[in-house]
Design an enzyme around this catalytic site. Structure first.
Site, PDB file in Angstrom:
ATOM      1  CD  GLN A 195      -3.045   1.069   2.115  1.00 42.35           C
ATOM      2  OE1 GLN A 195      -3.192   0.101   2.853  1.00 42.35           O
ATOM      3  NE2 GLN A 195      -3.821   2.122   2.181  1.00 42.35           N
ATOM      4  CG  PHE A 196       1.514   3.860  -3.607  1.00 40.98           C
ATOM      5  CD1 PHE A 196       1.603   5.238  -3.726  1.00 40.98           C
ATOM      6  CD2 PHE A 196       0.468   3.207  -4.242  1.00 40.98           C
ATOM      7  CE1 PHE A 196       0.677   5.950  -4.472  1.00 40.98           C
ATOM      8  CE2 PHE A 196      -0.460   3.891  -4.989  1.00 40.98           C
ATOM      9  CZ  PHE A 196      -0.365   5.271  -5.104  1.00 40.98           C
ATOM     10  CB  THR A 197      -2.021   5.319  -0.291  1.00 41.71           C
ATOM     11  OG1 THR A 197      -2.538   4.209   0.436  1.00 41.71           O
ATOM     12  CG2 THR A 197      -2.396   5.201  -1.772  1.00 41.71           C
TER      13      THR A 197
END
Length: 146
Positions: free
Chosen positions: A78-80
């Site tokens: 989850q790069f966010t």
């Protein structure tokens, strides 16, 4: 690097409305590699995520890990989690590691967790895929590691 660890009774990952993977009792780990991270951090994060004592013992005290309860682990990239909202309302994701290297970090993290819990106890999403998660958080218990 950041990880969000949630104690769950179940977790399912959907891709294109189909169940891709699922776990029962255990932990969901949302994993994010950031610019400047190095490989040495991966082992530390894997150790923490697999050994966090967030499950209750017979006295109701959180003293057991996912390993202790023979639970499962769902690991989703989850790069966010690298998003920063200091100015304005749109998150700035420039702190996220570039995708090809982030994939290597994610895969290495999964590998390190498998060394502790075993291949059969680790499930994953698909790196960079659009996924939907169905999570039954228990507690709720959520720990942020960074």
């Amino acid at each position: 690097m950041k990880c969000v660890v949630q104690r769950v009774d179940s977790c399912k990952v959907f891709i294109d409305d189909d169940v891709y993977s699922k776990i029962d009792k255990g932990v969901l780990v949302l994993f994010c590699a950031e610019k400047g991270d190095d490989y040495d951090k991966i082992k530390w994060f894997a150790d923490k995520c697999t050994n966090l004592r967030i499950f209750s013992d017979e006295n109701g005290k959180m003293s057991l890990s996912v390993k202790d309860i023979d639970g499962e682990m769902m690991i989703v990239s989850q790069f966010t989690l690298a998003g920063v909202v200091k100015k304005g309302r749109r998150p700035d994701f420039t702190g996220a590691m570039e995708p090809e290297l982030a994939r290597e970090f994610y895969e290495k993290f999964v590998e390190e967790c498998k060394k502790v819990l075993g291949d059969d106890k680790i499930k994953t999403g698909v790196f960079a895929a659009s996924m939907k998660l169905d999570i039954l958080n228990n507690g709720p218990v959520t720990i942020i590691l960074q």
